[in-house]
Enzyme design. Structure first.
Site, PDB file in Angstrom:
ATOM      1  N   ALA A  16       0.856  -1.192   0.000  1.00 39.43           N
ATOM      2  CA  ALA A  16       0.000   0.000   0.000  1.00 39.43           C
ATOM      3  C   ALA A  16       0.892   1.241   0.000  1.00 39.43           C
ATOM      4  O   ALA A  16       2.039   1.193   0.453  1.00 39.43           O
ATOM      5  CB  ALA A  16      -0.876  -0.022   1.238  1.00 39.43           C
ATOM      6  N   GLY A  30       0.714  -5.099   1.014  1.00 41.09           N
ATOM      7  CA  GLY A  30      -0.404  -5.196   0.067  1.00 41.09           C
ATOM      8  C   GLY A  30       0.020  -5.823  -1.254  1.00 41.09           C
ATOM      9  O   GLY A  30      -0.804  -6.421  -1.955  1.00 41.09           O
ATOM     10  N   GLU A  67      -0.209  -9.404  -0.657  1.00 43.04           N
ATOM     11  CA  GLU A  67      -1.640  -9.733  -0.507  1.00 43.04           C
ATOM     12  C   GLU A  67      -2.323  -9.794  -1.875  1.00 43.04           C
ATOM     13  O   GLU A  67      -3.181 -10.644  -2.117  1.00 43.04           O
ATOM     14  CB  GLU A  67      -2.313  -8.701   0.390  1.00 43.04           C
ATOM     15  CG  GLU A  67      -1.823  -8.822   1.838  1.00 43.04           C
ATOM     16  CD  GLU A  67      -2.348  -7.717   2.730  1.00 43.04           C
ATOM     17  OE1 GLU A  67      -2.004  -6.542   2.466  1.00 43.04           O
ATOM     18  OE2 GLU A  67      -3.101  -8.006   3.669  1.00 43.04           O
ATOM     19  N   GLU A 118       3.879  -5.112   7.487  1.00 41.60           N
ATOM     20  CA  GLU A 118       2.972  -4.101   8.063  1.00 41.60           C
ATOM     21  C   GLU A 118       3.223  -3.848   9.544  1.00 41.60           C
ATOM     22  O   GLU A 118       3.119  -2.712  10.020  1.00 41.60           O
ATOM     23  CB  GLU A 118       1.512  -4.536   7.868  1.00 41.60           C
ATOM     24  CG  GLU A 118       0.975  -4.365   6.465  1.00 41.60           C
ATOM     25  CD  GLU A 118       1.279  -5.545   5.548  1.00 41.60           C
ATOM     26  OE1 GLU A 118       2.159  -6.367   5.886  1.00 41.60           O
ATOM     27  OE2 GLU A 118       0.643  -5.640   4.489  1.00 41.60           O
TER      28      GLU A 118
END
Ligand SMILES: CCCCCCCCCCCCC[C@H](O)CC(=O)SCCNC(=O)CCNC(=O)[C@H](O)C(C)(C)COP(=O)(O)OP(=O)(O)OC[C@H]1O[C@@H](n2cnc3c(N)ncnc32)[C@H](O)[C@@H]1OP(=O)(O)O
Ligand SMILES: NC(=O)c1ccc[n+]([C@@H]2O[C@H](COP(=O)([O-])OP(=O)(O)OC[C@H]3O[C@@H](n4cnc5c(N)ncnc54)[C@H](O)[C@@H]3O)[C@@H](O)[C@H]2O)c1
Length: 713
Positions: free
Chosen positions: A61, A100, A103, A123
């Site tokens: 992210a 992310g 993910e 994270e």
């Protein structure tokens, strides 16, 4: 953004485009949603490959979006739509797939990775958890023990390890994108049954409760008050005990708490601060982007004690050749054995062969004649170091950089011993030097921009985070430590005990309180420093030295032969080598001392311990900023987080001050100064006053006020 093309006839290729790491910004997420829709709607396309441009899959992210008003499609439904696609989707992982990014790859039906790529869910290091399904999909893919280990530490792994853990399906030495395209063609007609990770059950070992109990205990012990690792375990517990949809709901709730937490803000500040310090500048105006480092091939380390050994290991592990020099044959042999052992253990951990051949050992200083750069790590003795710099200047080739690992001595004085003072800089490593990531690069008044750039670059090659700092006694880190340690001693005089002071600091999040740290580094080390400063008067216990309050407690312990862990006694007693136990002898000693000096012991609260120790350290930080010894508060914070065990989730001392409120720091310093007017370190620094007078601006605006302060001098 994401680019779409059709390749090899019937493979839809989606390329993430957001340099440098293809972070999943709003534009990238929108690009993925649009291009996936296009690929799935195109009857000619039978399978899809997702990759990133410039050899990087995705760094996760976009951290810069956090804390702003976030727009664009959310990640969770975007990844869900990919997983539910009726055409096979293959992730082609090059460079990194992190957070992310991983993910997104876990939502694909297959993952093909390059051998040199790294994957992970970091994270937790940003105060968050993998909230785009990472906590629910990873354990379904690799099992709970591995998922717990990866998610609670944020560790990044090689794709070879990821293959063993079933996180990726194939690893290739060739282009991961070309391999993925070929693979996508080959599975175009294959059923997707069993390929959607969210539809798999989470494999649970029979002792799952014990597994989570142990995981929770481990993170609580090592997290030192950090909340994200605990939330990671809770999310994984949901994966083990709930259906996927409910697990996702739990992941979201836990993330909502973390996302707006002060700890997440502090850790993300620290992430960017660690990168910002690489963009250094000098008082002369020279800067990182205008100063070219010189390539370094051959190096030398002089003095193979605690520090020299670690530095040698670190240089060799970075692939540099090292001439390792000791004064005499016996310590040279001992050092050679120790260094070889360290390299072998390192190779076992990292894989590959230990770089033993890169090191040449010698007891003759002449051996360093043709190296490009020398790092000296001999005893902290100014006369010895001065003499060594004279010899090095005569022996080394004229263009060689001469660096010192001194903890505190004057770089200009050492530079003045060399015929080329512009090539002299401090390279201040931290113990153990092959482990600790911090490097203070100390520029003297005559150090050239090229020398600073070269030392910073070499540090980077060695895997260190270099912070360029100015020359003063103790530079940044050790200078700030002085008032902190001093307050600890004053608190003992006034009624505290070492375990009470340490307890307050450890509860705050320090890995070790100041007395345990002093016992570990050696009470004799501090004594030598104070002796060098003319503060030690053997036998005397006068509480005023050089016109200010002084506590001789450390000196009195030194005189008793209590040097800390190494002698089994110090501020604590050590019946086995590492376990610090309160020592009744010390309590009696403190009582006698107080009685002798007419000091009445009073009850001291933890808050006073924290305020006096931390605010005086912070106050010294403001002095350092005011004098231009550190370029900005981020530099100080990086030094304290990476080098001095400051709790990461509190950002660093200057960031902490900005969160507590500068006005509070100022008022409390003034309060304690009224009680202890003979302690100059409690006198609030004028920069702190100026910042408060300017309305306590946020930390990223301090530099402007610092500049104004300097121009007023
Ligand atoms: C009200 C409550 C609502 C709550 C709900 C909120 C919902 C929010 C939904 C979120 C869903 C969660 C998604 C996900 O789980 C979360 C994440 O992915 S967090 C990000 C995880 N990724 C990382 O931690 C990786 C960080 N980056 C790195 O480790 C390294 O940068 C790298 C990728 C390994 C590359 O290393 P290097 O090559 O050495 O390069 P640099 O480190 O110097 O970086 C270069 C440059 O890029 C910038 N950068 C790197 N990563 C990111 C990133 N992820 N986002 C933004 N910018 C990034 C870095 O800062 C450098 O730039 P510079 O700072 O020097 O200008
Ligand atoms: N120990 C730490 O935590 C630490 C941290 C940062 C910096 N430093 C600094 O690093 C330097 C070294 O510290 P250390 O703890 O490694 O000391 P140390 O006592 O462990 O090692 C010093 C070594 O230098 C060798 N030596 C002395 N004179 C020499 C000479 N003329 N030629 C070759 N070798 C010689 C000694 O034999 C010894 O092995 C000091 O300047 C110290 O201030 C130490």
């Amino acid at each position: 953004m994401a680019q779409y093309s059709r390749v090899s006839g019937n493979v839809g290729l989606i390329t993430l485009q957001n340099p440098p790491v293809n972070a999943l910004s709003a534009a990238v997420r929108q690009g993925i949603v649009d291009t996936v829709k296009r690929a799935l709607g195109d009857p000619e396309v039978k399978s899809v490959v997702i990759c990133g441009q410039n050899g990087v899959f995705c760094g996760g992210a976009d951290i810069r979006e956090f804390g702003t008003h976030m727009t664009g499609p959310p990640l969770v439904p975007m990844i869900h739509a990919i997983e539910m696609a009726d055409k096979p989707v293959v992730a082609a992982i090059e460079g990194v797939a992190l957070g992310g990014g991983l993910e997104l790859a876990l939502g694909c039906h297959y993952r093909i990775a390059h051998t040199k790529a790294k994957v992970g869910l970091p994270e937790v290091t940003l105060g968050l958890l993998p909230a785009a399904g990472g906590t629910q999909r990873l354990p379904r893919l690799t099992g709970l023990p591995a998922a717990i280990a990866l998610i609670t530490t944020g560790r990044q792994i090689t794709t070879a390890e990821a293959l063993k853990l079933s996180i990726v399906d194939q690893v290739t030495d060739y282009s991961a994108v070309d391999t993925a395209v070929k693979f996508a063609k080959s599975v175009a007609e294959r059923s997707l049954d069993g390929r959607r990770v969210s539809e798999r059950p989470c494999p649970c070992p029979p002792d799952v409760d014990a597994l989570f109990e142990a995981a929770m205990q481990k993170v609580r012990q090592s997290a030192r008050g950090a909340i994200a690792p605990v939330a990671c375990v809770q999310a994984l517990q949901a994966a083990a005990t709930m259906p996927y949809a409910l697990g996702m709901q739990r992941e979201k709730e836990l993330m909502a708490t973390l996302f707006t937490s002060g700890q997440a803000r502090a850790l993300q500040y620290s992430f960017f601060a660690q990168r910002a310090v690489g963009r250094w500048s000098l008082p002369s105006g020279a800067r990182w982007d205008g100063s070219k480092p010189r390539p370094i091939r051959k190096t030398a380390v002089i003095g193979l004690g605690t520090m020299g050994r670690g530095i040698t290991v670190s240089l060799a592990q970075a692939g540099l050749s090292v001439i390792a020099v000791e004064a005499q044959e016996k310590p040279l042999k001992e050092a050679q054995q120790a260094i070889s052992g360290m390299l072998q253990r390192g190779a076992k951990r990292r894989g590959g062969a230990p770089p033993l051949d890169l090191i040449t050992y010698s007891a003759n200083l002449q051996a360093v004649a043709d190296v490009d750069l020398v790092i000296e790590a001999v005893f902290e003795d100014v006369a010895l170091k001065k003499q060594l710099f004279q010899h090095l200047s005569a022996i080394c080739k004229p263009e060689a950089f001469l660096c010192t690992n001194t903890s505190a001595l004057d770089i200009d004085l050492l530079a003045s011993q060399s015929r080329h003072p512009e090539l002299v800089v401090g390279m201040h490593f931290f113990a153990p030097a092959h482990v600790m990531k911090l490097l203070e690069v100390v520029h003297g008044s005559r150090s050239s921009p090229e020398a600073v750039a070269t030392a910073m670059n070499l540090g980077k090659q060695m895997g260190k985070v270099g912070v360029a700092v100015g020359n003063c006694h103790g530079f940044v880190g050790n200078r700030m430590l002085k008032p902190y340690l001093e307050q600890g001693l004053f608190l003992l005089e006034e009624g505290a005990t070492p375990e009470m002071v340490d307890g307050a600091l450890e509860e705050f999040g320090f890995a070790m309180g100041l007395f345990r740290m002093s016992d570990l580094s050696g009470i004799d080390v501090g004594w030598r420093v104070r002796k060098g400063e003319g503060l030690v008067q053997p036998g005397a216990s006068v509480r005023v030295r050089q016109g200010r309050r002084y506590s001789p407690l450390g000196d009195l312990l030194y005189e008793q032969g209590r040097f800390g862990q190494k002698t089994g006694r110090g501020w604590y007693r050590y019946d086995n080598r590492h376990e610090a136990k309160p020592d009744p002898w010390l309590n009696n000693f403190l009582e006698d001392y107080r009685a002798r000096h007419g000091l009445a012991a009073r009850r001291i609260e933890c808050q006073e311990v924290l305020e006096r120790c931390l605010y005086t350290l912070i106050n010294e930080g403001f002095r350092i900023l005011e004098e231009g010894i550190a370029a900005g508060p981020e530099d100080i914070d990086v030094i304290y987080v990476l080098g001095y065990g400051w709790p990461k989730h509190r950002g660093g001392p200057m960031y902490y001050a900005s969160m507590v409120g500068l006005i509070k720091v100022l008022e409390r310093l003034e309060h304690y100064l009224r009680a202890h007017p003979d302690v100059p370190s409690l006198q609030p620094c004028s920069l702190l006053r100026r910042l408060v007078a300017s309305g306590s601006p946020p930390i990223h605006k301090w530099r402007k006020i610092i500049k104004k302060t300097q121009s007023h001098l």
